[in-house]
Design a protein around this motif. Structure first.
Motif, short mmCIF file in Angstrom:
data_model
loop_
_atom_site.label_atom_id
_atom_site.label_comp_id
_atom_site.label_asym_id
_atom_site.label_seq_id
_atom_site.Cartn_x
_atom_site.Cartn_y
_atom_site.Cartn_z
N PHE A 141 0.79 -1.23 0.00
CA PHE A 141 0.00 0.00 0.00
C PHE A 141 0.83 1.29 0.00
O PHE A 141 0.29 2.37 -0.23
CB PHE A 141 -0.93 0.01 1.21
CG PHE A 141 -1.80 -1.21 1.32
CD1 PHE A 141 -2.78 -1.48 0.38
CD2 PHE A 141 -1.61 -2.11 2.36
CE1 PHE A 141 -3.56 -2.61 0.48
CE2 PHE A 141 -2.39 -3.25 2.46
CZ PHE A 141 -3.37 -3.50 1.52
N GLY A 142 2.12 1.18 0.32
CA GLY A 142 2.96 2.37 0.34
C GLY A 142 2.78 3.25 1.56
O GLY A 142 3.18 4.41 1.55
N HIS A 143 2.19 2.72 2.63
CA HIS A 143 1.98 3.52 3.83
C HIS A 143 3.21 3.48 4.75
O HIS A 143 3.89 2.45 4.84
CB HIS A 143 0.76 3.02 4.61
CG HIS A 143 -0.52 3.10 3.84
ND1 HIS A 143 -0.87 4.22 3.11
CD2 HIS A 143 -1.54 2.21 3.68
CE1 HIS A 143 -2.05 4.01 2.53
NE2 HIS A 143 -2.46 2.81 2.86
N ARG A 144 3.45 4.57 5.44
CA ARG A 144 4.55 4.64 6.41
C ARG A 144 4.20 3.82 7.65
O ARG A 144 3.09 3.89 8.16
CB ARG A 144 4.81 6.07 6.83
CG ARG A 144 5.40 6.94 5.73
CD ARG A 144 5.52 8.37 6.24
NE ARG A 144 6.39 9.17 5.38
CZ ARG A 144 6.73 10.42 5.66
NH1 ARG A 144 6.28 11.00 6.75
NH2 ARG A 144 7.52 11.08 4.83
N CYS A 145 5.19 3.10 8.14
CA CYS A 145 5.00 2.27 9.34
C CYS A 145 6.05 2.61 10.39
O CYS A 145 7.19 2.94 10.07
CB CYS A 145 5.12 0.79 8.99
SG CYS A 145 3.77 0.13 8.00
N PHE A 294 -9.07 -5.70 -2.95
CA PHE A 294 -7.64 -5.53 -2.77
C PHE A 294 -6.90 -6.02 -4.01
O PHE A 294 -7.44 -6.77 -4.83
CB PHE A 294 -7.15 -6.34 -1.55
CG PHE A 294 -7.55 -5.76 -0.23
CD1 PHE A 294 -6.92 -4.64 0.27
CD2 PHE A 294 -8.56 -6.33 0.53
CE1 PHE A 294 -7.27 -4.09 1.49
CE2 PHE A 294 -8.93 -5.81 1.76
CZ PHE A 294 -8.28 -4.69 2.23
N SER A 295 -5.65 -5.61 -4.13
CA SER A 295 -4.84 -6.02 -5.27
C SER A 295 -4.34 -7.45 -5.10
O SER A 295 -4.21 -7.95 -3.98
CB SER A 295 -3.64 -5.08 -5.43
OG SER A 295 -2.74 -5.26 -4.33
N LYS A 296 -4.03 -8.08 -6.21
CA LYS A 296 -3.40 -9.40 -6.16
C LYS A 296 -2.05 -9.32 -5.46
O LYS A 296 -1.64 -10.26 -4.75
CB LYS A 296 -3.23 -9.97 -7.56
CG LYS A 296 -4.52 -10.47 -8.21
CD LYS A 296 -4.21 -11.14 -9.54
CE LYS A 296 -5.48 -11.69 -10.18
NZ LYS A 296 -5.19 -12.38 -11.47
N LYS A 297 -1.36 -8.19 -5.63
CA LYS A 297 -0.06 -8.02 -4.99
C LYS A 297 -0.18 -8.17 -3.48
O LYS A 297 0.69 -8.78 -2.83
CB LYS A 297 0.52 -6.65 -5.34
CG LYS A 297 1.86 -6.36 -4.68
CD LYS A 297 2.38 -4.96 -5.04
CE LYS A 297 3.71 -4.68 -4.38
NZ LYS A 297 4.22 -3.32 -4.72
N LEU A 435 -9.82 -0.71 -10.66
CA LEU A 435 -9.91 0.53 -9.88
C LEU A 435 -9.86 0.27 -8.37
O LEU A 435 -9.37 1.12 -7.61
CB LEU A 435 -11.20 1.27 -10.23
CG LEU A 435 -11.33 1.79 -11.67
CD1 LEU A 435 -12.70 2.45 -11.84
CD2 LEU A 435 -10.22 2.77 -12.00
N GLY A 436 -10.39 -0.86 -7.94
CA GLY A 436 -10.55 -1.15 -6.51
C GLY A 436 -9.31 -0.96 -5.67
O GLY A 436 -9.35 -0.30 -4.63
N PRO A 437 -8.16 -1.54 -6.09
CA PRO A 437 -6.96 -1.41 -5.25
C PRO A 437 -6.52 0.01 -4.98
O PRO A 437 -5.92 0.30 -3.93
CB PRO A 437 -5.89 -2.18 -6.05
CG PRO A 437 -6.68 -3.17 -6.84
CD PRO A 437 -7.96 -2.47 -7.20
#
Length: 444
Positions: A141-145, A294-297, A435-437
């Motif tokens: 997702f590219g979110h900061r953790c 969600f994405s397949k990834k 579009l969903g992901p």
């Protein structure tokens, strides 16, 4: 005065820089083994140069990100990183004997293993406290953790995983932990719990999100006016037996009849090593519900990161895909987490059989608790789980407000999302999957 987060960031930055320099030196030695002894002084100087600026700088939460993104080899023993960081960052005060210190989890195999060993033994920890969620959330997702842990004399006493979501559509939040049903602090001492709470509040004050959220399984701050609650989600957990006939008879009569119908129709379960057939069933199901997929990834990362503790099971009638479920295993628990059925599932009781097949297979392997996951009151999923004989247990999620003046309300029951849900259901499945992901990554 240096905050506990700044101190943790300083240690993490020193370790990351040292690790990168040591890894580079090892690579250079492999390429030129004959020159390796002569290169040692130059390598030491390079490591010192890499670490010194970080240890001398005035640090804030942005440095936490820099440290987390540092190049660290999984093949590099953590003791090498620790030794280099301590030797080359003299400005960072050494821990006093018996002092509890806040640390940041770095993407090193040894350190992640230490974190997971603590989670495995800590009574209040869950599958969603595992270190692997850091990699999954960042890469999918590219979110900061920020994965904080409290440590004393080399022993972990508590962990807290946090991730930031910034979205124009759904707001700005700091959550423990998005995409997970449980979270918050897991600790074995009250001192560790207090230190991790302090870290979360300092980080939230710096980032200024709308809210800070703990997805607690049990109440964490009862009576504390800083933390507000909201009754929305319930979890469903039930013991299962080693005797499959006993488990079958524990299912209420109506649902048991659906399972027996599916058995007579020849449904069977298989375990897959990839996510393709499961994804088809799951994506079809959430599309009918009007929910972005969600994405397949994301699903591939879950399977890759959690390996044998993540299972993909599909339900078939002859060779036709009926349903699929992705489950997690933790201690003696099985957690069916993402599941769904094709249009055929309704006609052949595919969803009922899917959960029975998983329950039966898990009981045979020695698992003794079936965690049906969370649902919102007033939804079909809530009623389905109750009809299976599971009791609803409220989840005491907690919130601290920062930039917002009211508690978050990002869920499908909110009336302002009803038009979106209706339109999403009418969208072609292929377009919804594309579009969903991009939407669901910010829902958390």
């Amino acid at each position: 005065m240096t905050s506990i987060i700044e101190a943790a960031a300083q240690r993490a930055a020193a370790a990351a820089s040292a690790a990168a320099a040591i890894a580079a030196a090892k690579n250079e030695a492999v390429r030129s083994p004959s020159e390796a002894p002569a290169a040692v002084p130059a390598v030491a100087a390079a490591v010192e140069a890499a670490v010194a600026p970080s240890s001398a700088a005035s640090l804030d939460v942005e440095l936490v990100i820099a440290a987390r993104e540092g190049a660290i080899s999984d093949e590099l023993p953590l003791r090498d990183v620790d030794a280099a960081a301590q030797a080359l960052a003299p400005e960072t005060p050494a821990a006093a004997q018996g002092e509890l210190m806040l640390q940041l989890l770095l993407p090193n195999a040894d350190e992640c293993a230490r974190w997971d060993a603590f989670v495995q033994e800590c009574p209040e920890a869950t599958f969603f406290h595992r270190a692997g969620w850091q990699k999954v959330i960042e890469q999918a997702f590219g979110h900061r953790c920020w994965f904080f842990y409290a440590e004393r004399a080399g022993r972990i006493e508590g962990v807290l995983a946090l991730a930031q979501i910034k979205s124009r559509l759904f707001g700005h939040s700091l959550v423990s932990l998005p995409f997970c049903v449980y979270g918050g602090v897991a600790a074995t001492s009250e001192e560790a719990r207090a230190l991790l709470d302090q870290a979360a509040e300092e980080l939230a004050a710096s980032l200024n999100p709308g809210h800070l959220e703990y997805r607690n399984f049990a109440p964490a701050h009862p009576g504390n006016p800083k933390w507000q609650g909201k009754e929305l989600y319930y979890t469903f957990r039930k013991a299962i037996s080693a005797d499959n006939e006993e488990n079958m008879n524990a299912i209420p009569r109506k649902q048991r009849a659906m399972v027996r119908k599916a058995i007579k129709l020849g449904l069977r379960g298989e375990v897959d090593q990839d996510i393709e057939r499961f994804f088809h069933a799951y994506a079809s199901s959430v599309h009918r519900l009007g929910t972005p997929v969600f994405s397949k990834k994301y699903f591939r990362l879950l399977k890759q990161v959690f390996a044998d503790d993540c299972e993909v099971r599909v339900i078939l009638q002859e060779d036709r895909i009926v349903a699929g479920v992705m489950s997690f295993f933790f201690r003696d628990e099985v957690l069916p987490y993402y599941g769904g059925g094709t249009a055929l599932a309704r006609d052949v009781a595919g969803n009922d059989f899917m959960y029975w097949d998983l329950m039966q297979a898990s009981a045979d392997k020695g698992y003794r608790l079936f965690d049906f996951g969370r649902s919102k009151a007033g939804t079909g999923a809530f009623d389905f789980k109750k009809n299976w004989g599971f009791s609803a247990q409220p989840l005491p999620y907690e919130y601290q407000l920062y930039a917002s003046s009211e508690l978050p309300d990002v869920n499908p029951l909110n009336p302002k999302y009803q038009l979106f849900i209706k339109l999403w259901r009418k969208m072609p499945l292929a377009l919804a999957n594309a579009l969903g992901p991009h939407i669901v990554k910010d829902l958390g």
